[in-house]
Scaffold this motif. Structure first.
Motif, short mmCIF file in Angstrom:
data_model
loop_
_atom_site.label_atom_id
_atom_site.label_comp_id
_atom_site.label_asym_id
_atom_site.label_seq_id
_atom_site.Cartn_x
_atom_site.Cartn_y
_atom_site.Cartn_z
N LYS A 160 0.91 -1.40 0.05
CA LYS A 160 -0.15 0.02 -0.01
C LYS A 160 0.86 1.19 -0.22
CE LYS A 160 -2.69 1.78 3.87
NZ LYS A 160 -4.20 1.85 4.35
N LYS A 162 1.36 5.11 0.18
CA LYS A 162 0.76 6.30 1.01
C LYS A 162 1.17 7.47 -0.07
CE LYS A 162 -0.46 5.37 5.04
NZ LYS A 162 -1.93 5.47 5.42
N ASP A 191 -3.40 5.00 -0.67
CA ASP A 191 -4.06 5.60 0.41
C ASP A 191 -3.34 6.95 0.52
OD1 ASP A 191 -5.36 6.35 2.62
OD2 ASP A 191 -4.31 4.82 4.17
N ASN A 193 -5.02 9.28 2.92
CA ASN A 193 -5.27 9.93 3.84
C ASN A 193 -5.79 11.25 3.99
OD1 ASN A 193 -2.93 7.91 4.84
ND2 ASN A 193 -4.70 7.95 6.43
N GLU A 217 -7.72 4.60 -1.19
CA GLU A 217 -8.47 4.48 0.13
C GLU A 217 -8.09 5.96 0.38
OE1 GLU A 217 -6.96 1.52 3.06
OE2 GLU A 217 -6.66 3.22 4.33
N ASP A 242 -11.82 4.70 5.14
CA ASP A 242 -10.97 4.14 6.15
C ASP A 242 -11.28 5.15 7.55
OD1 ASP A 242 -9.14 3.74 8.15
OD2 ASP A 242 -7.17 4.30 7.02
N GLU A 243 -10.69 6.44 7.78
CA GLU A 243 -10.97 7.20 9.02
C GLU A 243 -12.36 7.51 8.87
OE1 GLU A 243 -8.18 7.21 6.96
OE2 GLU A 243 -7.33 9.16 6.88
N LYS A 266 -10.49 -1.78 10.86
CA LYS A 266 -9.37 -1.78 11.84
C LYS A 266 -9.99 -2.22 13.01
CE LYS A 266 -6.38 1.80 9.47
NZ LYS A 266 -5.92 3.11 9.18
MG MG Z 1 -5.90 4.46 5.44
#
Ligand code: MG
Ligand code: MUC
Length: 366
Positions: A160, A162, A191, A193, A217, A242-243, A266
């Motif tokens: 994955k 970032k 991802d 974020n 993501e 995700d978050e 998670k």
């Molecule tokens: Mg994530």
């Protein structure tokens, strides 16, 4: 097995290689070890990794909410009455990492009390999870070297990356270098974020077409509802929440409003109980799930393995399980091993995370 005490022990262990990503950076694992003590002498344990930049929880806030808000309401309750304990904890909104760790510690106590592994209690589907390794912000060539090293040393074939940087060309270039250097047999996904806008993410999706990326993501803030929905509709690859989806309610809202069409689970922020609720929702809707990593220790990663390997849907894809390799040490007495790109579950009663008391004494901060 009635609960007699909740303990929240702050500790800190350095990272040898800090992880950098769009919403923050982790240099030290300043976590909290949660212990649920019972009148039978059984102690359930779990790791709580605060992520202040994401959820606003800190080491101190976790200790406060567990020992001053939850403990007085929970002490005296049998560990098997998880439903009552969750009803109490759910009166307090947010604080997902604190709640998640209490839940995992309860399951650990239940497993130890019954003499059964929690992996079996949760579903016992398979005995291992494949490992996905997370690559943080670094120059493209260094990322390629890191991925090659993890491939050779641990047999990892899923990475994955970032992303979420500006200019977008930095991340587009990293995708291209990784794909060309690693070949077509390696799975690569992204991802961000929340580092981009939805329209920037769309530019990246178009620019990386043909590189065989499998997932995108948290490309932008999920509250940018209109442009995010447009991105999800147009994207040829699933957009993973995700978050934005720590609870089953959040996952329902995001899936039903078109904010994502896959979910990252998670255990660190959902515990096992809420993670199973999220998973049920996803399998019912036919939505793909991934097992994510909250930059977990070995103790936390073992909890992810116990949960992920317990169900068919969570064991299909490689789980994110290797962040602990960048830590200088860990509290786990018997270290986790990644062999042939896999981590195996433990069959010992509970979650299987025996704590090394000497190490805890060395790293604890209270
Ligand atoms: Mg994530
Ligand atoms: C991820 O998937 O986002 C970064 C922050 C956090 O809470 O988890 C990591 C990995």
């Amino acid at each position: 097995m009635r609960i007699t005490r909740l303990e929240a022990i702050p500790y800190a262990i350095e990272y040898t290689h800090p992880l950098r990503f769009a919403s923050g950076e982790v240099r030290t694992a300043d976590h909290v070890l949660i212990r649920v003590h019972t009148d039978d002498g059984v102690v359930g344990e779990a790791d709580a990794p605060p992520r202040p930049f994401t959820y606003g929880e800190t080491q101190s806030s976790i200790i406060e909410v567990v020992t001053r808000i939850f403990a007085p309401q929970i002490v005296g309750t049998p560990v098997f009455e998880r439903g009552k304990i969750h009803q109490v904890m759910n009166r307090t909104v947010h604080n997902q990492v604190a709640k998640g760790a209490v839940d995992i510690a309860l399951w650990d106590a239940i497993g130890k009390g019954l003499g059964t592994s929690v992996h079996q209690l949760l579903g016992g589907y398979t005995d291992h999870l494949k490992v996905s390794h997370m690559l943080g912000f670094r120059p493209a060539q260094e990322l390629l070297e890191e991925a090659r090293r993890f491939g050779e040393e641990y047999g990892i074939k899923t990475f994955k990356l970032k992303v979420g940087r500006r200019p977008l060309a930095l991340d587009i270039e990293a995708c291209r270098v990784l794909r060309e250097g690693l070949g077509d047999d390696v799975e690569l996904y992204l991802d961000a974020n929340r580092g981009w806008t939805a329209n920037e993410a769309w530019d990246v999706v178009r620019a990386t077409e043909g590189l065989g990326l499998t997932l995108l993501e948290e490309p932008c803030d999920a509250r940018e509802a209109m442009s995010r929905r447009r991105l999800v509709e147009k994207s040829p690859i699933p957009v993973v929440g995700d978050e934005s989806v720590p609870t089953a309610g959040d996952a329902s809202r995001e899936l039903l409003s078109g904010g994502c069409n896959a979910i990252c689970i998670k255990t660190a922020r959902s515990g096992f109980t809420e993670a199973q609720e999220i998973l049920g929702l996803c399998t019912g809707l036919g939505v793909d799930v991934t097992m994510g990593n909250q930059i977990d220790t070995q103790v936390g990663s073992l909890a992810t393995v116990a949960f992920g390997a317990a169900h068919e849907a969570t064991s299909r894809r490689a789980g994110e399980l290797s962040n602990f390799l960048d830590m200088a040490d860990d509290l786990l007495a018997e270290p986790l091993e990644i062999v042939d790109g896999r981590i195996h579950v433990r069959s010992t009663p509970g979650v299987g995370a025996g704590i090394d008391d000497e190490k805890l004494a060395r790293y604890r901060q209270d």
